[in-house]
Design a protein around this motif. Structure first.
Motif, PDB file in Angstrom:
ATOM      1  N   ASP A  55     -16.440  58.867 110.226  1.00  0.00           N
ATOM      2  CA  ASP A  55     -15.137  58.725 110.295  1.00  0.00           C
ATOM      3  C   ASP A  55     -14.306  57.861 109.293  1.00  0.00           C
ATOM      4  N   ILE A  56     -13.424  58.122 108.454  1.00  0.00           N
ATOM      5  CA  ILE A  56     -13.094  57.492 107.349  1.00  0.00           C
ATOM      6  C   ILE A  56     -12.674  56.205 107.786  1.00  0.00           C
ATOM      7  N   LYS A  57     -11.755  56.093 108.607  1.00  0.00           N
ATOM      8  CA  LYS A  57     -11.244  54.931 109.005  1.00  0.00           C
ATOM      9  C   LYS A  57     -12.195  53.769 109.486  1.00  0.00           C
ATOM     10  N   THR A  58     -13.235  54.121 110.285  1.00  0.00           N
ATOM     11  CA  THR A  58     -14.129  53.488 110.671  1.00  0.00           C
ATOM     12  C   THR A  58     -15.103  52.619 109.339  1.00  0.00           C
ATOM     13  N   ALA A  59     -15.186  53.921 108.460  1.00  0.00           N
ATOM     14  CA  ALA A  59     -16.109  53.440 107.555  1.00  0.00           C
ATOM     15  C   ALA A  59     -15.573  52.437 106.348  1.00  0.00           C
ATOM     16  N   VAL A  60     -14.286  52.702 106.244  1.00  0.00           N
ATOM     17  CA  VAL A  60     -13.499  51.745 105.042  1.00  0.00           C
ATOM     18  C   VAL A  60     -12.835  50.496 105.820  1.00  0.00           C
ATOM     19  N   SER A  61     -12.838  50.561 107.152  1.00  0.00           N
ATOM     20  CA  SER A  61     -12.012  49.283 107.576  1.00  0.00           C
ATOM     21  C   SER A  61     -12.656  47.974 106.948  1.00  0.00           C
ATOM     22  N   ASP A  62     -11.943  47.168 106.721  1.00  0.00           N
ATOM     23  CA  ASP A  62     -12.399  45.810 106.086  1.00  0.00           C
ATOM     24  C   ASP A  62     -13.328  45.794 104.985  1.00  0.00           C
ATOM     25  N   ALA A  63     -13.544  47.128 104.353  1.00  0.00           N
ATOM     26  CA  ALA A  63     -14.432  47.168 103.254  1.00  0.00           C
ATOM     27  C   ALA A  63     -13.901  46.313 102.027  1.00  0.00           C
ATOM     28  N   ASP A  64     -14.521  45.642 101.407  1.00  0.00           N
ATOM     29  CA  ASP A  64     -14.057  44.932 100.029  1.00  0.00           C
ATOM     30  C   ASP A  64     -14.478  45.906  99.065  1.00  0.00           C
ATOM     31  N   LEU A  65     -15.158  46.833  99.037  1.00  0.00           N
ATOM     32  CA  LEU A  65     -15.466  47.723  97.831  1.00  0.00           C
ATOM     33  C   LEU A  65     -15.674  48.876  98.511  1.00  0.00           C
ATOM     34  N   ILE A  66     -15.026  49.937  97.956  1.00  0.00           N
ATOM     35  CA  ILE A  66     -15.438  51.525  98.056  1.00  0.00           C
ATOM     36  C   ILE A  66     -15.503  52.128  96.977  1.00  0.00           C
ATOM     37  N   MET A  67     -16.747  52.734  97.276  1.00  0.00           N
ATOM     38  CA  MET A  67     -17.368  53.446  95.962  1.00  0.00           C
ATOM     39  C   MET A  67     -17.328  54.997  96.273  1.00  0.00           C
ATOM     40  N   LEU A  68     -16.714  55.759  95.181  1.00  0.00           N
ATOM     41  CA  LEU A  68     -16.710  57.324  95.292  1.00  0.00           C
ATOM     42  C   LEU A  68     -18.009  57.867  94.451  1.00  0.00           C
ATOM     43  N   ALA A  69     -18.790  58.417  95.440  1.00  0.00           N
ATOM     44  CA  ALA A  69     -20.245  58.745  94.793  1.00  0.00           C
ATOM     45  C   ALA A  69     -20.506  60.265  94.983  1.00  0.00           C
ATOM     46  N   THR A  70     -19.366  60.843  94.788  1.00  0.00           N
ATOM     47  CA  THR A  70     -19.402  62.553  95.134  1.00  0.00           C
ATOM     48  C   THR A  70     -19.039  63.211  93.924  1.00  0.00           C
ATOM     49  N   PRO A  71     -19.373  64.582  94.132  1.00  0.00           N
ATOM     50  CA  PRO A  71     -18.680  65.494  92.976  1.00  0.00           C
ATOM     51  C   PRO A  71     -17.328  65.248  92.795  1.00  0.00           C
ATOM     52  N   MET A  72     -16.934  65.228  91.216  1.00  0.00           N
ATOM     53  CA  MET A  72     -15.705  64.923  90.789  1.00  0.00           C
ATOM     54  C   MET A  72     -14.508  65.374  91.610  1.00  0.00           C
ATOM     55  N   LEU A  73     -14.621  66.815  92.140  1.00  0.00           N
ATOM     56  CA  LEU A  73     -13.587  67.538  92.898  1.00  0.00           C
ATOM     57  C   LEU A  73     -13.276  67.047  94.200  1.00  0.00           C
ATOM     58  N   ILE A  74     -14.503  66.291  94.688  1.00  0.00           N
ATOM     59  CA  ILE A  74     -14.209  65.759  96.134  1.00  0.00           C
ATOM     60  C   ILE A  74     -13.591  64.455  96.050  1.00  0.00           C
ATOM     61  N   MET A  75     -13.563  63.741  94.952  1.00  0.00           N
ATOM     62  CA  MET A  75     -13.161  62.430  94.972  1.00  0.00           C
ATOM     63  C   MET A  75     -11.450  62.439  95.395  1.00  0.00           C
ATOM     64  N   PRO A  76     -10.608  63.392  94.661  1.00  0.00           N
ATOM     65  CA  PRO A  76      -9.125  63.237  95.185  1.00  0.00           C
ATOM     66  C   PRO A  76      -9.071  63.417  96.924  1.00  0.00           C
ATOM     67  N   ILE A  77     -10.016  64.404  97.360  1.00  0.00           N
ATOM     68  CA  ILE A  77      -9.833  64.646  98.819  1.00  0.00           C
ATOM     69  C   ILE A  77     -10.081  63.246  99.576  1.00  0.00           C
ATOM     70  N   ILE A  78     -11.215  62.411  99.054  1.00  0.00           N
ATOM     71  CA  ILE A  78     -11.562  61.321  99.697  1.00  0.00           C
ATOM     72  C   ILE A  78     -10.283  60.150  99.408  1.00  0.00           C
ATOM     73  N   LEU A  79      -9.562  60.244  98.686  1.00  0.00           N
ATOM     74  CA  LEU A  79      -8.709  58.943  98.051  1.00  0.00           C
ATOM     75  C   LEU A  79      -7.513  59.632  98.830  1.00  0.00           C
ATOM     76  N   LYS A  80      -7.094  60.926  99.232  1.00  0.00           N
ATOM     77  CA  LYS A  80      -6.109  60.965 100.332  1.00  0.00           C
ATOM     78  C   LYS A  80      -6.652  60.681 101.756  1.00  0.00           C
ATOM     79  N   GLN A  81      -7.876  60.788 101.989  1.00  0.00           N
ATOM     80  CA  GLN A  81      -8.321  60.360 103.390  1.00  0.00           C
ATOM     81  C   GLN A  81      -8.322  58.910 103.694  1.00  0.00           C
ATOM     82  N   ILE A  82      -8.465  58.051 102.432  1.00  0.00           N
ATOM     83  CA  ILE A  82      -8.835  56.587 102.643  1.00  0.00           C
ATOM     84  C   ILE A  82      -6.999  55.782 102.408  1.00  0.00           C
TER      85      ILE A  82
END
Length: 282
Positions: A55-82
């Motif tokens: 669950d993205i909300k649970t994962a990034v809640s209060d995170a000081d650093l978020i690292m995108l370590a996926t294939p390149m075309l997945i990164m925009p999808i995660i940006l929209k989710q977070i």
């Protein structure tokens, strides 16, 4: 101060980053986010991450650093989710091989988000997945930082501290410089390795041509075992630079072909000697 890190995509690079930090004494929390619980649970079992959430909300809640370590075309999808969960302005970074594309995606999705710091560790293996992680992967390897003029200096400094803990050697490039350089020195060799393997496969012989392969083929083609999705994404997100690099290589091959057909022994020797000298000086 970085106390909580969320790694989106716990594979070779993201997992090795987490493991290296733990070995260096990082006492904060490292959370993994991904699509499948199997891989994430394996990362917990291997002590790569402390816990995980799908669950993205649970994962990034209060995170000081978020690292995108996926294939390149997945990164925009995660940006929209977070995006809905960034009110606390965490540092966002990545470990991708293409920078201009991702920076444009960050701008399009997050607007003027000055806590984004692009990063690219020049390290890896042909094997991928959390099983391949190593806490020593980044020792004495280059880590390229690609900040923009408006990037928050504190975000750069905090990310730099973490990467130095992994043993990496930091260097700064502009996003455009980065993408041009690595289209030649990294992306092109992968294109050649994949193409060589497929070329040999397509040659019609009575015998299995690969049965006669020795050390030279093994050395040259090793990176052809790299993750196809990752490299297909790199092709599409750095397409113009890679196309230019391929064209330059094709021109060299065409020149060599002509010298062979005309039996120009002197010129062939001259080309090979130049390459030998350049390689020995690396």
């Amino acid at each position: 101060m970085i106390n909580k890190i969320c790694i989106c995509g716990v594979g070779l690079i993201g997992g090795s980053f987490a493991l290296a930090l733990k070995k260096a004494g990082f006492d904060g929390e490292i959370i993994g986010f991904g699509r499948t619980t199997e891989n994430l649970q394996k990362a917990v079992d291997l002590s790569v991450i402390d816990r995980f959430s799908c669950d993205i909300k649970t994962a990034v809640s209060d995170a000081d650093l978020i690292m995108l370590a996926t294939p390149m075309l997945i990164m925009p999808i995660i940006l929209k989710q977070i995006k809905p969960f960034l009110s606390h302005k965490p540092i966002i970074t990545d470990v991708g091989s293409v920078k201009e594309y991702l920076i444009q995606q960050v701008t399009d999705i997050l607007g003027d988000y000055n806590n984004f710091v692009g990063a690219h560790p020049i390290a890896g293996k042909e094997k991928s997945g959390v099983e391949a992680v190593s806490c020593e992967l980044f020792i004495d390897k280059k880590l390229i930082i690609t900040p923009l003029p408006n990037t928050n200096q504190n975000a750069i400094d905090e990310l730099t501290k973490l990467w130095l803990k992994t043993g990496a050697k930091l260097q700064t490039l502009s996003p455009a410089q980065h993408d041009k350089i690595f289209s030649h020195i990294s992306h092109l060799p992968h294109m050649l390795a994949y193409s060589l393997i497929n070329t040999l496969h397509d040659i019609e012989l009575d015998d299995n041509i690969f049965a006669y392969a020795a050390g030279g083929f093994s050395d040259f083609s090793r990176i052809g075992a790299s993750d196809p999705q990752m490299w297909a994404d790199i092709c599409l997100t750095n397409k113009n630079n890679i196309a230019d690099s391929l064209q330059e290589y094709i021109s060299h091959c065409q020149r060599l072909k002509q010298l062979i057909l005309t039996e120009d022994h002197y010129k062939i020797m001259e080309l090979f000697s130049q390459a030998q000298q350049l390689r020995q000086n690396l």
